[in-house]
Design a protein around this motif. Structure first.
Motif, PDB file in Angstrom:
ATOM      1  N   SER A  40     -14.256 -17.008  22.971  1.00 34.05           N
ATOM      2  CA  SER A  40     -14.421 -15.722  22.291  1.00 34.05           C
ATOM      3  C   SER A  40     -15.362 -14.803  23.071  1.00 34.05           C
ATOM      4  CB  SER A  40     -14.957 -15.951  20.881  1.00 34.05           C
ATOM      5  OG  SER A  40     -15.347 -14.742  20.287  1.00 34.05           O
ATOM      6  N   LEU A  41     -16.468 -15.349  23.532  1.00 37.96           N
ATOM      7  CA  LEU A  41     -17.426 -14.547  24.300  1.00 37.96           C
ATOM      8  C   LEU A  41     -16.846 -14.122  25.646  1.00 37.96           C
ATOM      9  CD1 LEU A  41     -20.721 -16.495  23.549  1.00 37.96           C
ATOM     10  CD2 LEU A  41     -20.051 -14.238  22.698  1.00 37.96           C
ATOM     11  N   LEU A  42     -16.097 -15.003  26.294  1.00 42.11           N
ATOM     12  CA  LEU A  42     -15.472 -14.662  27.571  1.00 42.11           C
ATOM     13  C   LEU A  42     -14.439 -13.546  27.415  1.00 42.11           C
ATOM     14  CD1 LEU A  42     -14.987 -18.141  29.257  1.00 42.11           C
ATOM     15  CD2 LEU A  42     -16.504 -16.303  29.988  1.00 42.11           C
ATOM     16  N   ILE A  43     -13.618 -13.644  26.405  1.00 44.87           N
ATOM     17  CA  ILE A  43     -12.589 -12.617  26.188  1.00 44.87           C
ATOM     18  C   ILE A  43     -13.241 -11.289  25.806  1.00 44.87           C
ATOM     19  CG2 ILE A  43     -10.711 -11.921  24.648  1.00 44.87           C
ATOM     20  CD1 ILE A  43      -9.807 -14.854  24.679  1.00 44.87           C
ATOM     21  N   GLY A  44     -14.219 -11.334  24.922  1.00 46.84           N
ATOM     22  CA  GLY A  44     -14.916 -10.096  24.540  1.00 46.84           C
ATOM     23  C   GLY A  44     -15.666  -9.479  25.708  1.00 46.84           C
ATOM     24  N   GLY A  45     -16.328 -10.314  26.503  1.00 47.91           N
ATOM     25  CA  GLY A  45     -17.050  -9.807  27.670  1.00 47.91           C
ATOM     26  C   GLY A  45     -16.116  -9.239  28.715  1.00 47.91           C
ATOM     27  N   ALA A  46     -14.991  -9.914  28.942  1.00 47.81           N
ATOM     28  CA  ALA A  46     -14.009  -9.412  29.906  1.00 47.81           C
ATOM     29  C   ALA A  46     -13.451  -8.075  29.453  1.00 47.81           C
ATOM     30  CB  ALA A  46     -12.881 -10.427  30.093  1.00 47.81           C
ATOM     31  N   ARG A  47     -13.248  -7.925  28.160  1.00 42.43           N
ATOM     32  CA  ARG A  47     -12.723  -6.660  27.618  1.00 42.43           C
ATOM     33  C   ARG A  47     -13.684  -5.507  27.874  1.00 42.43           C
ATOM     34  NH1 ARG A  47     -11.172  -2.309  25.863  1.00 42.43           N
ATOM     35  NH2 ARG A  47      -9.808  -1.994  24.105  1.00 42.43           N
ATOM     36  N   LEU A  48     -14.966  -5.765  27.711  1.00 38.37           N
ATOM     37  CA  LEU A  48     -15.958  -4.703  27.862  1.00 38.37           C
ATOM     38  C   LEU A  48     -16.379  -4.456  29.306  1.00 38.37           C
ATOM     39  CD1 LEU A  48     -18.292  -5.433  24.833  1.00 38.37           C
ATOM     40  CD2 LEU A  48     -16.640  -3.581  25.073  1.00 38.37           C
ATOM     41  N   PHE A  49     -16.337  -5.490  30.145  1.00 37.65           N
ATOM     42  CA  PHE A  49     -16.929  -5.368  31.475  1.00 37.65           C
ATOM     43  C   PHE A  49     -15.946  -5.433  32.640  1.00 37.65           C
ATOM     44  CE2 PHE A  49     -20.551  -6.577  28.860  1.00 37.65           C
ATOM     45  CZ  PHE A  49     -21.462  -5.627  29.266  1.00 37.65           C
ATOM     46  N   THR A  50     -14.637  -5.569  32.372  1.00 38.05           N
ATOM     47  CA  THR A  50     -13.659  -5.520  33.456  1.00 38.05           C
ATOM     48  C   THR A  50     -12.574  -4.513  33.119  1.00 38.05           C
ATOM     49  OG1 THR A  50     -12.233  -7.271  32.583  1.00 38.05           O
ATOM     50  CG2 THR A  50     -14.003  -7.951  34.079  1.00 38.05           C
ATOM     51  N   GLY A  51     -11.880  -4.058  34.144  1.00 38.78           N
ATOM     52  CA  GLY A  51     -10.788  -3.117  33.947  1.00 38.78           C
ATOM     53  C   GLY A  51      -9.959  -2.999  35.208  1.00 38.78           C
ATOM     54  N   VAL A  52      -8.819  -2.357  35.073  1.00 38.21           N
ATOM     55  CA  VAL A  52      -7.926  -2.131  36.203  1.00 38.21           C
ATOM     56  C   VAL A  52      -7.974  -0.647  36.540  1.00 38.21           C
ATOM     57  CG1 VAL A  52      -5.554  -2.274  37.046  1.00 38.21           C
ATOM     58  CG2 VAL A  52      -6.440  -4.030  35.514  1.00 38.21           C
ATOM     59  N   VAL A  53      -8.240  -0.346  37.807  1.00 32.52           N
ATOM     60  CA  VAL A  53      -8.297   1.033  38.286  1.00 32.52           C
ATOM     61  C   VAL A  53      -7.184   1.231  39.301  1.00 32.52           C
ATOM     62  CG1 VAL A  53      -9.686   2.702  39.577  1.00 32.52           C
ATOM     63  CG2 VAL A  53     -10.776   1.206  37.915  1.00 32.52           C
ATOM     64  N   TYR A  54      -6.512   2.364  39.195  1.00 30.19           N
ATOM     65  CA  TYR A  54      -5.470   2.729  40.139  1.00 30.19           C
ATOM     66  C   TYR A  54      -5.983   3.888  40.989  1.00 30.19           C
ATOM     67  CZ  TYR A  54      -2.781   0.031  36.780  1.00 30.19           C
ATOM     68  OH  TYR A  54      -2.342  -0.970  35.944  1.00 30.19           O
ATOM     69  N   PRO A  55      -6.322   3.645  42.267  1.00 27.17           N
ATOM     70  CA  PRO A  55      -6.814   4.726  43.130  1.00 27.17           C
ATOM     71  C   PRO A  55      -5.777   5.831  43.273  1.00 27.17           C
ATOM     72  CG  PRO A  55      -7.234   2.602  44.131  1.00 27.17           C
ATOM     73  CD  PRO A  55      -6.354   2.365  42.944  1.00 27.17           C
ATOM     74  N   LEU A  56      -6.266   7.065  43.377  1.00 21.86           N
ATOM     75  CA  LEU A  56      -5.378   8.221  43.465  1.00 21.86           C
ATOM     76  C   LEU A  56      -4.647   8.309  44.799  1.00 21.86           C
ATOM     77  CD1 LEU A  56      -7.712  10.848  41.785  1.00 21.86           C
ATOM     78  CD2 LEU A  56      -5.783   9.654  40.771  1.00 21.86           C
ATOM     79  N   ASP A  57      -5.214   7.785  45.866  1.00 22.67           N
ATOM     80  CA  ASP A  57      -4.657   7.999  47.196  1.00 22.67           C
ATOM     81  C   ASP A  57      -3.896   6.811  47.776  1.00 22.67           C
ATOM     82  OD1 ASP A  57      -6.906   6.478  47.363  1.00 22.67           O
ATOM     83  OD2 ASP A  57      -7.703   7.431  49.148  1.00 22.67           O
ATOM     84  N   GLU A  58      -3.698   5.734  47.019  1.00 24.35           N
ATOM     85  CA  GLU A  58      -2.974   4.577  47.543  1.00 24.35           C
ATOM     86  C   GLU A  58      -2.289   3.817  46.406  1.00 24.35           C
ATOM     87  OE1 GLU A  58      -5.874   1.100  48.382  1.00 24.35           O
ATOM     88  OE2 GLU A  58      -6.947   2.920  48.948  1.00 24.35           O
TER      89      GLU A  58
END
Length: 108
Positions: A12-30
């Protein structure tokens, strides 16, 4: 039962922490997807690189073209995290309560 409850609580803590502290970013130039570690808790899961927040503001954990290999698992899991993390923690508490009740009944 204590080990299972502890495992559910840690998950539960791992999933909640991953939700708040990780994400996927798509760079504009590649055409690349980046799994990033957010510097501060944020609710976004995926987004294009914002012009006001440059990519160096994030810590890159993984990079892949054109999308992350595990995006099929990561994105739905992060979308379900607001409900899943409390449910797992609740299940852990319920298991501990059941275990304590059984021990109390066994002592009688």
């Amino acid at each position: 039962m204590h080990r299972l409850a502890l495992a559910l609580l840690v998950l539960s803590l791992l999933i909640g922490g991953a939700r708040l502290f990780t994400g996927v970013v798509y760079p504009l130039d590649e055409p690349t997807a980046l799994l990033v570690l957010k510097r501060a808790p944020a609710l976004w899961i995926e987004r294009p690189e914002a012009r006001d927040r440059p990519l160096p503001d994030q810590i890159v954990l993984d990079r892949d073209e054109p999308t992350l290999a595990y995006a099929w698992l990561y994105l739905p899991l992060m979308r379900a995290a607001p409900a899943l993390a409390p449910a797992l923690a609740g299940a852990a508490v319920l298991l501990l309560a059941i275990s304590a009740r059984r021990r109390a009944q066994a002592r009688r």
